[in-house]
Structure formats: C-alpha cells, structure tokens
Motif scaffolding. Structure first.
Motif, mmCIF file in Angstrom:
data_model
loop_
_atom_site.group_PDB
_atom_site.id
_atom_site.type_symbol
_atom_site.label_atom_id
_atom_site.label_comp_id
_atom_site.label_asym_id
_atom_site.label_seq_id
_atom_site.Cartn_x
_atom_site.Cartn_y
_atom_site.Cartn_z
ATOM 1 N N GLU A 32 0.826 -1.205 0.000
ATOM 2 C CA GLU A 32 0.000 0.000 0.000
ATOM 3 C C GLU A 32 0.861 1.257 0.000
ATOM 4 O O GLU A 32 0.511 2.279 -0.595
ATOM 5 C CB GLU A 32 -0.925 -0.004 1.216
ATOM 6 N N ALA A 33 2.019 1.184 0.661
ATOM 7 C CA ALA A 33 2.938 2.327 0.691
ATOM 8 C C ALA A 33 3.457 2.648 -0.704
ATOM 9 O O ALA A 33 3.564 3.816 -1.094
ATOM 10 C CB ALA A 33 4.108 2.035 1.638
ATOM 11 N N VAL A 34 3.779 1.612 -1.472
ATOM 12 C CA VAL A 34 4.228 1.805 -2.855
ATOM 13 C C VAL A 34 3.113 2.434 -3.680
ATOM 14 O O VAL A 34 3.339 3.384 -4.440
ATOM 15 C CB VAL A 34 4.667 0.466 -3.481
ATOM 16 N N ASN A 35 1.912 1.935 -3.517
ATOM 17 C CA ASN A 35 0.766 2.448 -4.268
ATOM 18 C C ASN A 35 0.494 3.911 -3.911
ATOM 19 O O ASN A 35 0.223 4.740 -4.800
ATOM 20 C CB ASN A 35 -0.466 1.600 -3.962
ATOM 21 N N TYR A 36 0.595 4.240 -2.628
ATOM 22 C CA TYR A 36 0.366 5.623 -2.198
ATOM 23 C C TYR A 36 1.398 6.560 -2.823
ATOM 24 O O TYR A 36 1.059 7.619 -3.354
ATOM 25 C CB TYR A 36 0.423 5.720 -0.678
ATOM 26 N N LEU A 37 2.661 6.168 -2.756
ATOM 27 C CA LEU A 37 3.728 7.007 -3.317
ATOM 28 C C LEU A 37 3.550 7.193 -4.819
ATOM 29 O O LEU A 37 3.669 8.317 -5.334
ATOM 30 C CB LEU A 37 5.088 6.384 -3.026
ATOM 31 N N ASN A 38 3.251 6.125 -5.527
ATOM 32 C CA ASN A 38 3.046 6.225 -6.978
ATOM 33 C C ASN A 38 1.879 7.146 -7.314
ATOM 34 O O ASN A 38 1.950 7.942 -8.256
ATOM 35 C CB ASN A 38 2.784 4.840 -7.564
ATOM 36 N N THR A 39 0.797 7.041 -6.550
ATOM 37 C CA THR A 39 -0.412 7.826 -6.812
ATOM 38 C C THR A 39 -0.220 9.303 -6.487
ATOM 39 O O THR A 39 -0.505 10.185 -7.302
ATOM 40 C CB THR A 39 -1.593 7.273 -6.001
ATOM 41 N N HIS A 91 7.816 6.727 11.398
ATOM 42 C CA HIS A 91 8.295 6.213 12.680
ATOM 43 C C HIS A 91 7.894 4.753 12.821
ATOM 44 O O HIS A 91 6.810 4.358 12.398
ATOM 45 C CB HIS A 91 7.689 7.031 13.834
ATOM 46 N N SER A 92 8.781 3.934 13.371
ATOM 47 C CA SER A 92 8.503 2.513 13.599
ATOM 48 C C SER A 92 8.169 1.844 12.262
ATOM 49 O O SER A 92 8.926 1.980 11.305
ATOM 50 C CB SER A 92 7.369 2.379 14.627
ATOM 51 N N LYS A 93 7.043 1.167 12.184
ATOM 52 C CA LYS A 93 6.674 0.500 10.939
ATOM 53 C C LYS A 93 6.566 1.489 9.779
ATOM 54 O O LYS A 93 6.824 1.131 8.618
ATOM 55 C CB LYS A 93 5.342 -0.245 11.111
ATOM 56 N N GLY A 94 6.236 2.739 10.080
ATOM 57 C CA GLY A 94 6.166 3.760 9.037
ATOM 58 C C GLY A 94 7.502 3.996 8.374
ATOM 59 O O GLY A 94 7.581 4.312 7.188
ATOM 60 N N GLY A 95 8.597 3.844 9.139
ATOM 61 C CA GLY A 95 9.925 3.966 8.563
ATOM 62 C C GLY A 95 10.212 2.848 7.585
ATOM 63 O O GLY A 95 10.834 3.055 6.531
ATOM 64 N N ASN A 96 9.766 1.650 7.928
ATOM 65 C CA ASN A 96 9.894 0.504 7.020
ATOM 66 C C ASN A 96 9.122 0.758 5.732
ATOM 67 O O ASN A 96 9.624 0.494 4.631
ATOM 68 C CB ASN A 96 9.388 -0.754 7.717
ATOM 69 N N PHE A 97 7.908 1.289 5.859
ATOM 70 C CA PHE A 97 7.093 1.591 4.678
ATOM 71 C C PHE A 97 7.797 2.610 3.783
ATOM 72 O O PHE A 97 7.766 2.493 2.552
ATOM 73 C CB PHE A 97 5.735 2.147 5.101
ATOM 74 N N ALA A 98 8.407 3.621 4.396
ATOM 75 C CA ALA A 98 9.100 4.654 3.621
ATOM 76 C C ALA A 98 10.248 4.055 2.821
ATOM 77 O O ALA A 98 10.435 4.357 1.635
ATOM 78 C CB ALA A 98 9.613 5.751 4.553
ATOM 79 N N MET A 99 11.031 3.197 3.462
ATOM 80 C CA MET A 99 12.158 2.561 2.773
ATOM 81 C C MET A 99 11.677 1.649 1.654
ATOM 82 O O MET A 99 12.237 1.649 0.547
ATOM 83 C CB MET A 99 12.999 1.762 3.779
ATOM 84 N N TYR A 100 10.640 0.875 1.934
ATOM 85 C CA TYR A 100 10.142 -0.071 0.935
ATOM 86 C C TYR A 100 9.579 0.670 -0.277
ATOM 87 O O TYR A 100 9.851 0.309 -1.423
ATOM 88 C CB TYR A 100 9.069 -0.966 1.553
ATOM 89 N N ALA A 101 8.800 1.722 -0.005
ATOM 90 C CA ALA A 101 8.197 2.486 -1.102
ATOM 91 C C ALA A 101 9.270 3.131 -1.976
ATOM 92 O O ALA A 101 9.146 3.165 -3.206
ATOM 93 C CB ALA A 101 7.264 3.556 -0.538
ATOM 94 N N SER A 102 10.348 3.627 -1.362
ATOM 95 C CA SER A 102 11.409 4.273 -2.138
ATOM 96 C C SER A 102 12.118 3.297 -3.063
ATOM 97 O O SER A 102 12.599 3.675 -4.126
ATOM 98 C CB SER A 102 12.429 4.917 -1.195
ATOM 99 N N ALA A 103 12.162 2.037 -2.655
ATOM 100 C CA ALA A 103 12.854 1.024 -3.458
ATOM 101 C C ALA A 103 11.991 0.484 -4.593
ATOM 102 O O ALA A 103 12.488 0.201 -5.692
ATOM 103 C CB ALA A 103 13.315 -0.130 -2.574
ATOM 104 N N PHE A 104 10.687 0.365 -4.352
ATOM 105 C CA PHE A 104 9.827 -0.344 -5.309
ATOM 106 C C PHE A 104 8.797 0.542 -6.001
ATOM 107 O O PHE A 104 7.893 0.039 -6.666
ATOM 108 C CB PHE A 104 9.138 -1.513 -4.596
ATOM 109 N N CYS A 105 8.939 1.855 -5.872
ATOM 110 C CA CYS A 105 8.041 2.760 -6.601
ATOM 111 C C CYS A 105 8.441 2.811 -8.071
ATOM 112 O O CYS A 105 9.444 2.228 -8.490
ATOM 113 C CB CYS A 105 8.099 4.155 -5.979
ATOM 114 N N ASN A 106 7.642 3.522 -8.872
ATOM 115 C CA ASN A 106 7.934 3.661 -10.299
ATOM 116 C C ASN A 106 9.274 4.368 -10.503
ATOM 117 O O ASN A 106 9.649 5.256 -9.739
ATOM 118 C CB ASN A 106 6.831 4.465 -10.992
#
Length: 250
Positions: free
Chosen positions: A151-158, A172-187
């Motif tokens: 969902e983090a990737v989808n949010y960033l792309n959108t 923060h916490s899991k949100g930091g993980n989401f930020a890293m994951y989205a930066s790697a797998f976004c468009n």
C-alpha cells in the motif's frame, strides 16, 4: 530538549532561512499519527497547517490531549506549535489516506506535507494500538512483502502524480519501514525525485529484499535514526546510514 522545545526554539527561524534537518523529519513523521480522515473533505484535499489545526480544535480539546499520556495521541501538540512559529509557516497538509483491513492484516495510513520551498514530505504512520497493526509487524519477519508495504508503494506512486517537486519520505517505527520499501519499489520516474528517506526507529527487511536490485539502488538515500536503546529499529537488516540518538534524561 524534546520536539516541542525544538519548535519553540526555532519559532522565528523559517525553513527558508535554516534548511530542513533530522529533527524536522521526526516532527513530520509524527504528524501521521493524527486522524486527518475526520477533517479532510476527500483523499485529494489539502489545507494550510493553520486551517487544519483550526478544524482539529473544533472537534477536540487541546487541553485533554496535553493530559493524555499516550505517545501517539500527543501529535496534535506539535501541530499547535508549528502554527505558532515561522519554521513551517506556509506549509500545507494533504492527500491523507487510511486503510485498515483485518482480513488482509493491513494497518496503513499516510499523509503528505508540502513545505514552503516546494519540497514534499510523505509521512507514513507507524504501528497503532490494534492487534492487526501488531500482527502485520510480526509478518515482516517471515514474509518478503506485507500488505502495508504494498500500500505504501501504491500511495507514493499515486500521490507523486498529483504533486510537483522533490520528495522526502519518512515514518516512525513501521512507518519507517514503509518509507524505505516504497522508495525502493516505486515507479522508476519517481525514484529520481526522492532526495532522502528517513527511517525513524523502524525495522529493516529480510535478505531477499536487501539483496534485490531495487533496494540496492536506493539504500544510499536512507537515514535511519534510532535511540540508544533501540529494539524495533534493530530488527532485520538495513544497509542505510544509521544515526544513534543518546538521551540524558533519566
């Protein structure tokens, strides 16, 4: 010094006069814990920080929030100080989204802060107090991709299609993980706009993510900020820069 003290100290110094720093990042990542869903007219709405704080105060008592001891419930106090000072004057908050699904084990929320210089900070919420939120945390240790990460990737792309300018990601916490994951797998076209990724005491990834081409191309933009006694921020792997914060408060 805590975050409220920092905002008071910087109250007469704008971001245009003193550039964005690690503490500013922590403040903006913290804002994602506010329930903006009850305030925004729609997912694509955006408001000045002054207007959004006024809307919040019509529904809630700031004095009651001051007395609340729960960490995530105090986030509106930061917004109050942001409105009073010059540091974040001219900033806007928008594009809030929240997705909670027990069946899919997904607890996700994110919001975008548009800074006066045109830079955008995308803030991903960390773990809340629900069982679903914690179950998703546990899944990170045994699955390569959680529903929240997707969902983090989808949010960033959108959202990136709706806003202009450079992008900073954080949480923060899991949100930091989401930020890293989205930066790697976004468009791919979005990756070039990302200048910094802040992981504030969030967990890392399993080896299959760490050794993926996407992560290897993006980890140099990651700054992980962890407390001296960090537990969550030391879980799994993360090759980004790490800064350890020491406290002198007993």
């Amino acid at each position: 010094m805590n975050l409220l003290d920092y905002l008071k100290e910087k109250s007469d110094i704008s971001l245009l006069d003193s550039s964005f720093n690690d503490i500013d990042n922590v403040i903006l990542s913290y804002l994602s814990y506010i329930d903006f869903g009850e305030l925004f007219a729609g997912k694509n709405s955006k408001y000045s920080i002054e207007d959004i704080f006024e809307l919040f105060c019509k529904r809630h008592s700031i004095e009651e929030i001051r007395e609340n001891g729960e960490f995530t419930k105090k986030a509106p106090l930061l917004l109050e100080e942001m409105v009073k000072g010059e540091r974040f004057k001219g900033s806007k908050i928008g594009y809030y989204t929240e997705d909670f699904d027990k069946e899919k084990v997904k607890q996700f929320a994110a919001v975008t802060i548009i800074l006066p210089d045109g830079t955008n900070y995308i803030s991903f919420r960390g773990t809340d107090s629900t069982i679903t939120g914690w179950k998703e945390d546990f899944l990170m240790s045994c699955t390569s991709e959680t529903e929240g990460e997707k969902e983090a990737v989808n949010y960033l792309n959108t959202v990136s299609e709706l806003i202009k300018g450079d992008l900073m990601l954080g949480g923060h916490s899991k949100g930091g993980n989401f930020a890293m994951y989205a930066s790697a797998f976004c468009n791919d076209e979005i990756k070039n706009r990302i200048t910094r990724v802040y992981n504030n005491d969030g967990p890392g990834f399993r080896d299959e993510i760490i050794f993926s081409e996407e992560y290897q191309q993006s980890f140099h933009k990651i700054c992980s900020i962890v407390p001296q006694t960090s537990i969550i921020g030391q879980l799994l792997s993360n090759e980004g820069e790490q800064k350890v914060v020491k406290s002198n408060v007993n």
